[in-house]
Design an enzyme around this catalytic site. Sequence first.
Site: not given
Length: 531
Positions: A52, A79-80, A164, A166, A218-224, A364
């Site tokens: 942070g 870190c913080y 870090h 990550e 919509s054809g997008g990955v998420d909605s599919s 994702k």
Amino acid sequence: MNIAILDFGSQYAQLIARRVRELHVYCELFPWDAPAEKVLALQPQGFILSGGPASVYEPGAPHLLPYVLDSRLPILGICYGMQALTQALGGKVNPSAHREYGSAIVEPLSPNPLTPVTSFQAWMSHGDRIETPPAGFTPLARSGSSPVAAMGDEGRRYYGVQFHPEVRHTPLGPEILRRFVIDICGVTPDWTPESIISQSINNIRQQVGGEKVLSAVSGGVDSSVATALVQKAVGDQLVAVFVDTGLMRQGEAAQVIGAFRGVLGAELIAVDAADEYFAALRGVTEPETKRRIIGEKFIRIFETQARALGQPKFLVQGTIYPDVVESAAPDRAKAARIKTHHNVGGLPEDMQFALVEPLRYLFKDEVRAVGEALGLPADLVWRQPFPGPGLAVRCLGEVTPERIARLQSADAIFTGELAAAGLLTLNPLSPTPSPEGIGDKGKGSSGEGTSQAFAVLLPVRSVGVMGDFRTYQETIALRAVTTDDFMTADWARLSHDLLARVANRIVNEVPGVNRVVYDITSKPPATIEWE
Ligand code: XMP
């Protein structure tokens, strides 16, 4: 088997969560001051405290709430987070005037279950540092500017690292996180696509019971993937609706309809709303106004469909975890959002559905893994992102059917050439690109190829010559970027030969375009989309 990550305001907090999920361990991010009951409801096996920007002795600085120590669970402060842990346990943090930023070599001081036994490279970004670790702690490693680059109290299973783990610039970071999460916290890595699917199916069935569910595809990955999950859970209680806005890429509407009806066997209603969208967008050139009109129209069309279907109670949304985290983030992070996205928070107040959001806690890469496990076609699962408002935000100036057709043709040429060179996909398993296809790799690239590539139509006319005739026509800008997270991006170093071929084809094959330019700005300061 979960880990709770407390966010002390780090720009990397989400990355910590992604790294933990990559270990097949479920984790959630909470603000540092989230109510104890909320965090403990997750039944965590350990805590990770993020970095942070504050200094622990500043008035009002984020600090460790007592329930974290009272839980007696293992803690890793980053870190913080390490400084907050030090302060809470009575050690001393030195507000150093000297910032350490960038790569550093960390040397081991004593063997321990967390950090490597030999020197390793790590990413540092801090001003303050630990002067005296709290009682019970041993310094585990040091770096040039940090006498205590890592510290630990094995008995209480409390650890802190100044660097870090990550970020990619700490190559052994994933191993350090693995040791904390799996070895020290004793978590079983059981968060896999199969377990995600079976849990989601249970949750969806519980939430919707015997009710009908509507889905916006919509054809997008998420909605599919969200729709496929709901279909797997409730079968023909689901009706998917696809609104063809006329603003999709060339051939895309037909492809979406085919995938859902053919591959998934889902009940899909396709609404041809192109004329309606073009009418609503007539004369509109301001980017945010376009977005608002498109978002609102979408919801209204949906409501009409819903009424016709007897008003299903539930609506599927492909909201994913980063959307949720960003919407809940402090104002600082909100201020950093430059454009209105319609996925979250864009629904009008009078919206009449309860939302089913099976991807709400997924990143994702997890969504893609689930999509593959559900049998969705690879070209859909590995599709490059496409903005909700579609080609409207790539058609600068007025959106007309003629200009959209022009943009679609140019875009199809560009993406077709990229696909032929193996440069269009995000799939790391796809064939390696031809050496001819790409020049020097851009920084920030996650590998060969492009993360997002498309054409943009500019309302700029310039003079050209074609045969013996003077032309005065519009311009296509090609945009291709490499990025890991879409928050920052570099322009793809596409080969000159490939760019030449694309430009040549566009000016020859697309009526109304006589000039092609290549966008060589990174994000920031530019964004990926042009509007
Ligand atoms: P920018 O242009 O902000 O885009 O660098 C970052 C990523 O977000 C996508 N994008 C959108 N996605 N609705 C969406 O669903 C939108 O309104 C929208 N605007 C941008 C963009 O394609 C890129 O992947």
